[in-house]
Design a protein around this motif. Sequence first.
Motif, short mmCIF file in Angstrom:
data_model
loop_
_atom_site.label_atom_id
_atom_site.label_comp_id
_atom_site.label_asym_id
_atom_site.label_seq_id
_atom_site.Cartn_x
_atom_site.Cartn_y
_atom_site.Cartn_z
N PRO A 141 0.85 -1.20 0.00
CA PRO A 141 0.00 0.00 0.00
C PRO A 141 0.87 1.24 0.00
O PRO A 141 2.00 1.24 0.49
N ILE A 142 0.35 2.31 -0.56
CA ILE A 142 1.05 3.60 -0.59
C ILE A 142 0.52 4.45 0.56
O ILE A 142 -0.70 4.61 0.71
N PRO A 143 1.38 5.01 1.39
CA PRO A 143 0.90 5.84 2.51
C PRO A 143 0.09 7.03 2.02
O PRO A 143 0.40 7.62 0.98
N ALA A 144 -0.95 7.37 2.78
CA ALA A 144 -1.73 8.56 2.43
C ALA A 144 -0.86 9.80 2.55
O ALA A 144 -0.96 10.73 1.73
N PHE A 145 0.00 9.82 3.56
CA PHE A 145 0.97 10.91 3.69
C PHE A 145 2.17 10.60 2.79
O PHE A 145 3.18 10.04 3.22
N SER A 146 2.03 10.94 1.53
CA SER A 146 3.10 10.69 0.55
C SER A 146 3.07 11.80 -0.49
O SER A 146 2.13 12.59 -0.55
N ALA A 147 4.13 11.83 -1.30
CA ALA A 147 4.22 12.86 -2.34
C ALA A 147 3.55 12.43 -3.64
O ALA A 147 3.60 13.16 -4.63
N ARG A 148 2.95 11.24 -3.64
CA ARG A 148 2.24 10.80 -4.84
C ARG A 148 1.11 11.77 -5.17
O ARG A 148 0.46 12.32 -4.28
N LYS A 149 0.89 11.97 -6.47
CA LYS A 149 -0.14 12.92 -6.88
C LYS A 149 -1.49 12.24 -7.06
O LYS A 149 -1.58 11.15 -7.62
N GLU A 167 -7.25 4.75 -1.53
CA GLU A 167 -6.18 3.79 -1.27
C GLU A 167 -5.51 3.39 -2.58
O GLU A 167 -6.18 3.14 -3.58
N GLN A 168 -4.18 3.36 -2.55
CA GLN A 168 -3.41 2.98 -3.73
C GLN A 168 -2.36 1.95 -3.33
O GLN A 168 -1.92 1.91 -2.18
N THR A 169 -1.99 1.12 -4.28
CA THR A 169 -0.93 0.15 -4.04
C THR A 169 0.10 0.26 -5.16
O THR A 169 -0.15 0.88 -6.19
N GLN A 170 1.26 -0.33 -4.95
CA GLN A 170 2.30 -0.35 -5.97
C GLN A 170 3.03 -1.69 -5.94
O GLN A 170 3.15 -2.32 -4.90
N GLN A 171 3.50 -2.10 -7.11
CA GLN A 171 4.30 -3.30 -7.22
C GLN A 171 5.77 -2.92 -7.02
O GLN A 171 6.26 -1.99 -7.67
N VAL A 172 6.44 -3.60 -6.13
CA VAL A 172 7.85 -3.35 -5.87
C VAL A 172 8.60 -4.68 -5.86
O VAL A 172 8.01 -5.75 -5.78
N VAL A 173 9.91 -4.56 -5.95
CA VAL A 173 10.77 -5.75 -5.87
C VAL A 173 11.76 -5.54 -4.73
O VAL A 173 12.48 -4.55 -4.70
N ILE A 174 11.76 -6.47 -3.78
CA ILE A 174 12.75 -6.48 -2.71
C ILE A 174 13.65 -7.68 -2.96
O ILE A 174 13.25 -8.82 -2.74
N ASP A 175 14.85 -7.42 -3.47
CA ASP A 175 15.70 -8.53 -3.92
C ASP A 175 16.79 -8.90 -2.93
O ASP A 175 17.49 -9.91 -3.13
N GLU A 176 16.94 -8.13 -1.86
CA GLU A 176 17.86 -8.49 -0.78
C GLU A 176 17.19 -8.13 0.54
O GLU A 176 16.61 -7.05 0.67
N PHE A 177 17.27 -9.03 1.52
CA PHE A 177 16.61 -8.78 2.79
C PHE A 177 17.29 -9.56 3.90
O PHE A 177 17.68 -10.72 3.70
N GLY A 178 17.46 -8.95 5.06
CA GLY A 178 18.02 -9.64 6.20
C GLY A 178 17.66 -8.97 7.50
O GLY A 178 17.74 -7.74 7.62
N ILE A 179 17.23 -9.77 8.48
CA ILE A 179 16.91 -9.23 9.81
C ILE A 179 18.20 -9.10 10.60
O ILE A 179 18.99 -10.04 10.71
N THR A 197 10.03 2.57 -3.50
CA THR A 197 9.46 1.74 -2.43
C THR A 197 9.34 2.55 -1.14
O THR A 197 10.30 3.20 -0.72
N TYR A 198 8.18 2.50 -0.52
CA TYR A 198 7.99 3.15 0.78
C TYR A 198 8.28 2.13 1.88
O TYR A 198 7.54 1.17 2.05
N ILE A 199 9.35 2.35 2.63
CA ILE A 199 9.70 1.43 3.71
C ILE A 199 8.64 1.52 4.81
O ILE A 199 8.39 0.55 5.53
N ARG A 200 7.99 2.67 4.94
CA ARG A 200 6.88 2.80 5.89
C ARG A 200 5.78 1.79 5.59
O ARG A 200 5.09 1.32 6.51
N SER A 201 5.62 1.45 4.31
CA SER A 201 4.58 0.49 3.92
C SER A 201 4.89 -0.90 4.45
O SER A 201 3.97 -1.66 4.79
N ILE A 202 6.17 -1.25 4.49
CA ILE A 202 6.55 -2.55 5.04
C ILE A 202 6.24 -2.59 6.53
O ILE A 202 5.70 -3.58 7.06
N ALA A 203 6.58 -1.50 7.24
CA ALA A 203 6.28 -1.43 8.67
C ALA A 203 4.77 -1.54 8.92
O ALA A 203 4.33 -2.30 9.80
#
Length: 337
Positions: A141-149, A167-179, A197-203
């Motif tokens: 999902p794309i945050p409502a508080f964003s610069a998207r028009k 509400e809007q969504t976007q397709q992203v690719v996360i190709d490396e990840f580690g906790i 990619t909005y990292i806030r969206s992952i949270a």
Amino acid sequence: MTRALTTPSTLTSCCAKTPPTTPPPTDPQVRILCFDKPSGWTSFNAVKFLRNRCQTRKAGHLGTLDPLATGVLPVFLGEATKLIPLFNQQHKSYQATVLLGRQTDTWDTEGKTLEEKPLGALKPEVVRKVLEAFQGNIELPIPAFSARKVKGRRAYELVRKGERVPEQTQQVVIDEFGIESLEMPEVAFRLRCTSGTYIRSIAHGLGLQLGTGACLAKLRRVKVGREFDETNSITPERLEDDPQTWPWLDLRGLLKDHPSVQLDEVALGKIRNGMRVEIAPENWEGAAKPPKASEEDAPVCAWTTSGENLVALGRVLWENDQDYFQPHRIFHQDRTC
């Protein structure tokens, strides 16, 4: 104890008082700086700060960082802004910390708290399993508080006026990840993702799936593409008064993957007037191959015969067994900064 906040207004300086005494480390027309943005600054603040220090009207950056975030912000000054499209879609790498049990309207800790929930018996193993699913090709999902028009207006402007943002969504690719760490209620991780990619969206998504709510607590961008990272970035406090001493990035290194030609002043004069010019085999640098053998619109760099100054970006046309360089971005002399 009160901590003094460093802001652009506390770091002002005029760079034009003293003329440069040493030659610049790269093309004086095309200046690129890897800026380490402090927390509390908007990306616009950072660009304005550097633009004022260099007394240039044109400036831009790669990838907006929220005020909460710190880290790598490549800034292009003067004629360098014409190079931004070459780098704008590069992958970006981040270090992030998420706070579990709190939901805010902005999806980070700077927003208004909407709900807080106890974590109860939530186990770290469950958090780890859910978080590791945020990899590969995913929809966020794309945050409502964003610069998207939305209908020509920034989404955050509509929200602040009390208007509803669809509400809007976007397709992203996360190709490396580690906790990196998981100490309740915080979880820290590192990732590499596609531009935008909005990292806030992952949270936010993590909080929804766990049923606890979550928001982004810390974010640091550590790399943009292959060229911009923490090793060549600089904080505002470390910048000298004279921009000639700043660690400007090597233009040749940034453009090393693009085929290049060196042309004489007659040809360059025509290019500066938007005219196409013939290219002889000896004009190609090193092992560069005429782009007719690769992608038709592959950008080609035109340099002075010394190879020190970038004059234009263009593409090669093939006509009657002859290569022609057709400019589409011309770099004019910019004597500022």
